[in-house]
Design an enzyme around this catalytic site. Structure first.
Site, PDB file in Angstrom:
ATOM      1  N   GLU A  69      66.633  59.864 -20.004  1.00 57.84           N
ATOM      2  CA  GLU A  69      66.127  61.024 -20.744  1.00 57.84           C
ATOM      3  C   GLU A  69      67.293  61.961 -21.008  1.00 57.84           C
ATOM      4  O   GLU A  69      68.093  62.248 -20.104  1.00 57.84           O
ATOM      5  CB  GLU A  69      65.047  61.749 -19.936  1.00 57.84           C
ATOM      6  CG  GLU A  69      64.531  63.026 -20.598  1.00 57.84           C
ATOM      7  CD  GLU A  69      63.451  63.724 -19.777  1.00 57.84           C
ATOM      8  OE1 GLU A  69      63.452  64.965 -19.746  1.00 57.84           O
ATOM      9  OE2 GLU A  69      62.625  63.020 -19.155  1.00 57.84           O
TER      10      GLU A  69
ATOM     11  N   GLU B 241      66.424  72.945 -24.032  1.00 56.08           N
ATOM     12  CA  GLU B 241      65.399  73.196 -23.022  1.00 56.08           C
ATOM     13  C   GLU B 241      65.686  74.498 -22.289  1.00 56.08           C
ATOM     14  O   GLU B 241      66.823  74.854 -22.015  1.00 56.08           O
ATOM     15  CB  GLU B 241      65.323  72.043 -22.020  1.00 56.08           C
ATOM     16  CG  GLU B 241      64.132  72.146 -21.076  1.00 56.08           C
ATOM     17  CD  GLU B 241      63.940  70.907 -20.225  1.00 56.08           C
ATOM     18  OE1 GLU B 241      62.800  70.618 -19.851  1.00 56.08           O
ATOM     19  OE2 GLU B 241      64.944  70.220 -19.939  1.00 56.08           O
TER      20      GLU B 241
END
Length: 434
Positions: A235, A240
């Site tokens: 990932e 974020e």
């Protein structure tokens, strides 16, 4: 208007005769007629070609093509996009124009290209294989409707419900908007949108040109790529953060065995700061992975929005993983032109990178799709509700809102989430083609 209703073979014959007979073609009436016939012929030729594609399955690069994957998913590919229409700030909206979000308020559409050098194409082995922008932005994405894996106070809508609720749409500037429900005093979770590209790539460059991202206490927006069996397939968190943070955090999560050689930014050749340690294994770090916080205080949240957005590029290849960020006005011209070349000095040092020397991409990353998400509270935003000290979060959300828990605030105060939306000009994916 002559010849509009003539059979096509006769119209084409007259056109060819005219082109071979200058004296006749010089007649103004006949000239206009022939030009009209040519336009009609060209249009019908395209229609015939389209019908032949449908009938015989031929593939032309100027049309979207769908290729089945082994797991039954599809690749939605727009490989014929024009280079000059690609990259940051080159979408349908113009700099300084404005649209509306789902609440009907004005949303910034200042281009990330504003103030940048004139976009110019350069030689590059990286070729566009997929583009999402303009009115067909949502083509090639699937709307996720399952439970939030990060335990957020959220319910994800399918495409029909999200469109009906004006939580997923294209605004007047031609940008994609993904918003959240702003109803006050909810008994249940807050509605939101999470989408995933149907395509999967084990290597590539993913370039995001965004003007606005969700922000505010309780929010947890992210844009990332991962494989179907993450973290086994890896990932890569490109964008974020949570709550009122202003500095983006990029992180990778993998199977055991992936590490970075140092926590020193100079040694790693990055502009960010290592904040998650050097072990990237999700199972061994309580899913923390190895994160890098951007040094730019306009790389996330309200600061990103107020600065007119920016462009992120995530590169996954044999050398490893690297992530670049350019705020508005600083996007390299090759990126703006849709001919990205990471080897150029104009790209500068990456915000974060994880070298293949400690994390072999072919071992830890495969079959990545891109994902947009806006969730609330959960394993990160909820856990740091009472914390402070992160850039942008000098005061905790508990203090700012007066609510002791993130969940209580999110359910009660929907009006606080008018800024919790994505406004995206484009997502473009490039593959290395030597």
């Amino acid at each position: 208007m002559i010849f509009r209703s003539l059979p096509m073979h006769l119209a084409l014959f007259l056109l060819e005769f005219a082109l071979l007979t200058p004296s006749v073609y010089s007649s103004s009436i006949f000239s206009r007629a022939v030009q009209q016939t040519h336009r009609i012929a060209a249009r019908h030729t395209k229609e015939i070609a389209r019908d032949l594609r449908l009938a015989f399955g031929a593939v032309l690069v100027s049309e979207p093509i769908q290729q089945p994957l082994d797991n039954g998913r599809t690749i939605y590919c727009k490989s014929g996009a024009v280079a000059g229409s690609s990259g940051g700030g080159q979408g349908n909206g113009s700099a300084g124009s404005s649209g509306t979000n789902s609440q009907g308020t004005s949303t910034s559409t200042k281009s990330a290209a504003a103030g940048s050098p004139t976009a110019s194409a350069v030689s590059t082995p990286w070729k566009l294989v997929e583009a999402h922008n303009g009115s067909d932005f949502f083509e090639g994405w699937s709307f996720f409707t399952g439970s939030d894996p990060t335990h957020g106070v959220v319910d994800y809508l399918d495409e029909n419900d999200a469109t009906s609720a004006s939580l997923a749409y294209i605004n007047s500037a031609g940008n994609a908007v993904m918003a959240v429900d702003t109803t006050n005093n909810l008994a249940d979770n807050r509605k939101s949108v999470r989408i995933t590209t149907n395509s999967q790539y084990s290597q590539g460059i993913w370039i995001l040109d965004a003007l606005h991202m969700p922000t505010g206490c309780g929010t947890w927006p992210s844009f990332w790529t991962n494989g179907p069996n993450s973290p086994a397939d890896g990932e890569i968190d490109i964008v974020e953060g949570v709550n009122d943070y202003t500095n983006n955090q990029a992180t990778i999560h993998t199977n055991p065995g992936c590490t970075i050689s140092s926590s020193n930014s100079t040694v790693l050749g990055i502009t960010g700061t290592v904040v998650g340690g050097t072990n990237c294994a999700a199972a061994e770090t309580n899913n923390q992975g190895c994160g890098v916080r951007s040094s730019s205080d306009v790389s996330f949240g309200a600061a990103f929005n107020n600065n007119g957005g920016g462009v992120y590029a995530s590169k996954l290849d044999d050398t490893g993983v690297s992530i670049h960020f350019w705020p508005t006005g600083q996007v390299p011209s090759d990126v703006l032109a849709g001919t990205p070349n990471p080897s150029l000095a104009t790209w500068g040092a990456p915000l974060a990178q994880w070298s293949s020397s400690g994390c072999n991409p072919s071992t830890f990353f495969s079959d990545h799709s891109a994902i947009f998400d806006t969730t609330f509270c959960g394993d990160w935003a909820g856990e740091v509700w009472s914390d402070s000290g992160i850039p942008g979060q000098e005061q905790s959300c508990a203090q700012r809102t007066g609510y002791s828990t993130c969940e209580a605030f999110v359910k009660a105060d929907g009006s606080a989430f008018t800024q919790a939306y994505w406004e995206v000009k484009s997502v473009k994916i490039y593959q290395y083609q030597s």
